[in-house]
Design an enzyme around this catalytic site. Structure first.
Site, short mmCIF file in Angstrom:
data_model
loop_
_atom_site.label_atom_id
_atom_site.label_comp_id
_atom_site.label_asym_id
_atom_site.label_seq_id
_atom_site.Cartn_x
_atom_site.Cartn_y
_atom_site.Cartn_z
N LYS A 88 0.95 -0.87 -0.33
CA LYS A 88 0.24 -0.26 0.00
C LYS A 88 1.21 1.25 -0.01
O LYS A 88 0.59 2.40 -0.68
CB LYS A 88 -0.46 -0.37 1.58
CG LYS A 88 -1.58 -1.16 1.62
CD LYS A 88 -3.25 -0.48 0.79
CE LYS A 88 -4.77 -1.93 0.54
NZ LYS A 88 -3.78 -2.77 1.34
N GLU A 110 -10.36 5.62 2.72
CA GLU A 110 -10.92 4.45 3.61
C GLU A 110 -9.96 3.90 3.40
O GLU A 110 -9.23 3.07 3.48
CB GLU A 110 -11.90 4.16 2.62
CG GLU A 110 -11.35 3.15 1.33
CD GLU A 110 -10.16 3.59 0.39
OE1 GLU A 110 -10.43 4.69 0.13
OE2 GLU A 110 -9.72 2.61 -0.17
N SER A 376 2.43 -9.70 -0.65
CA SER A 376 1.41 -8.48 -1.00
C SER A 376 1.26 -7.28 0.47
O SER A 376 1.42 -6.22 1.20
CB SER A 376 0.13 -8.63 -1.33
OG SER A 376 -0.71 -9.29 -0.46
C1 LIG Z 1 -5.08 -4.06 1.05
C2 LIG Z 1 -4.38 -5.15 1.18
C3 LIG Z 1 -4.75 -6.09 -0.43
C4 LIG Z 1 -6.50 -5.95 -1.26
O1 LIG Z 1 -5.90 -5.03 -2.08
P1 LIG Z 1 -5.14 -5.35 -3.75
O2 LIG Z 1 -6.00 -3.77 -3.75
O3 LIG Z 1 -6.11 -5.74 -3.95
O4 LIG Z 1 -4.12 -5.05 -3.46
C5 LIG Z 1 -4.07 -7.30 -0.56
N1 LIG Z 1 -3.19 -7.68 0.77
C6 LIG Z 1 -2.65 -6.62 2.03
C7 LIG Z 1 -1.16 -7.44 2.62
C8 LIG Z 1 -3.36 -5.65 1.38
O5 LIG Z 1 -2.86 -5.71 3.15
#
Ligand SMILES: *Cc1c(COP(=O)(O)O)cnc(C)c1O
Length: 392
Positions: A88, A110, A376
């Site tokens: 993020k 948000e 992620s």
């Molecule tokens: C917010 C988040 C996601 C989902 O959001 P995307 O916009 O689809 O990437 C996935 N993994 C983590 C660790 C997140 O914080």
């Protein structure tokens, strides 16, 4: 063919379906973002912050024991190692630099799992901006440490009590705030969703992920493309970043995981590509989970970051044109995959990322296939969920 057109569409998906009162603010953003993103001064400052502040490049880690388990060669793109613990931060650094250049002083956002909220509060502290974060009350309760972090960083966290009090509802209230303050406020959207230009803006800021995969693979494998790219999708931003620079390369197969919840046939799911129909949500025409009257259905996923009844318009288009394959991964499959990664590689992934890992067993790989899977985020925020699961 896969990029946004001048009107903000990916095929039939996308656009900017917004109330009259936001027309000026959104038009201003549409006219500004490309010019800023392509300017030398922005690029230098953005890349300096990605390196010195966020800790990029994130490693591309050859996961030996996981590879053995699945009979192919798996590399993990370690977005979990970024400052604030997920991908993020890439998007937030870029958007707040853009907001500064547009003369905005007040930032709103948000958040679902709280990762986008924490990243936004962090960069607002760094850049001395006022920060207000909208978060569903359900998420405030299940992601409490992230709430504490945002407050410590100086942000105001507003608990949202409409709907089932999760990400969709937080987004509604953030848009309401923006409608009241379109002059001085910049709305930092956390994923590839919302009205044009947000999906393209966020995808371009996250594209640093695939930019790095290219040179990192070239270093490690002598070729700059994998056979498979894998990631999870909530709104779609970490997936967009992972695939952005490979969309036109047909040698690369793309497999994305959405949240099956308790199963797509149970009524407790957030698998939008499997269950949705075209409709409008939060300013974009895209796939939406809805009932026969077109009312948005309440989604369900154990993972707060994937608990959303829509999906970015870019991904809706990529799924419709079959450029991506989307697999639904259920709560239990994701948690088991998280435990597996923890025990095999010593990496505790975020519950969202665990959905991408849960898709590994649903693809038949050949031994020489090179697979790049994006982790992620890290699992610190999900420890309680993992511990509770282990006891059941
Ligand atoms: C917010 C988040 C996601 C989902 O959001 P995307 O916009 O689809 O990437 C996935 N993994 C983590 C660790 C997140 O914080």
């Amino acid at each position: 063919m896969y990029q946004v057109d001048k009107r903000g569409f990916y095929g039939k998906f996308g656009g900017a379906y917004i109330p009259e009162i936001l027309q000026r603010a959104v038009t201003e953003l549409q006219e500004t973002y490309s010019v800023v993103l392509e300017s030398d001064s922005f690029r230098q400052e953005f890349h300096r912050l990605l390196r010195d502040y966020a800790g990029r490049p994130s490693p591309l880690y050859p996961a030996g024991r996981l590879s053995e388990q699945y009979g192919c060669r798996i590399y993990l793109k370690r977005e979990d190692l970024n400052h604030t613990g997920s991908h993020k931060i890439n998007n937030v650094l870029g958007q707040i630099l853009l907001a500064q250049r547009m003369g905005k002083k007040r930032i709103i956002a948000e958040t679902g799992a709280g990762q986008h909220g924490v990243a936004t509060a962090t960069v607002c502290a760094l850049m001395n901006m006022t920060c207000v974060v909208y978060m569903g009350k359900t998420d405030v309760e299940r992601q409490y440490t992230n709430v504490q972090k945002m407050k410590l960083l100086g942000a105001t966290v507003v608990p949202v009590i409409s709907g089932n009090m999760t990400l969709k509802d937080a987004t509604n209230d953030a848009i309401r705030d923006w409608c009241c303050n379109p002059q001085d406020t910049y709305y930092v959207i956390g994923s590839t969703m919302g009205p044009h230009p947000y999906p393209d803006l966020v995808a371009r800021l996250q594209s640093v992920i695939s930019e790095e995969i290219k040179w990192q693979l070239l270093e490690k494998e002598g070729r700059d493309y994998p056979d498979y790219l894998m990631a999870c999708i909530g709104g779609g931003s970490n997936a967009a970043g992972t695939i952005f620079n490979y969309l036109d390369d047909r040698r690369v197969r793309i497999v994305l995981a959405e949240a099956g919840g308790k199963g797509i046939a149970t009524g407790l799911s957030a698998a939008t590509i499997h269950l949705g129909r075209p409709g409008i949500i939060h300013g974009a025409h895209t796939m939406v989970m809805q009932n026969e009257d077109g009312q948005i259905e309440e989604p369900y996923s154990l993972s707060a970051g994937l608990d959303y009844p829509g999906i970015g318009p870019m991904h809706a288009h990529l799924a419709e044109t079959k450029r991506i394959e989307v697999i639904a991964v259920n709560d239990d499959e994701a948690v088991e995959a998280a435990f597996e990664l923890t025990r095999l590689e010593g990496i505790i992934p975020a519950l969202e990322s665990a959905h991408a890992l849960g898709a590994l067993s649903k693809v038949s790989f050949r031994p020489d296939d090179i697979v790049v899977l994006t982790v992620s985020g890290r699992g610190d925020k999900d420890l309680e969920t993992y511990i509770k699961w282990g006891k059941n």
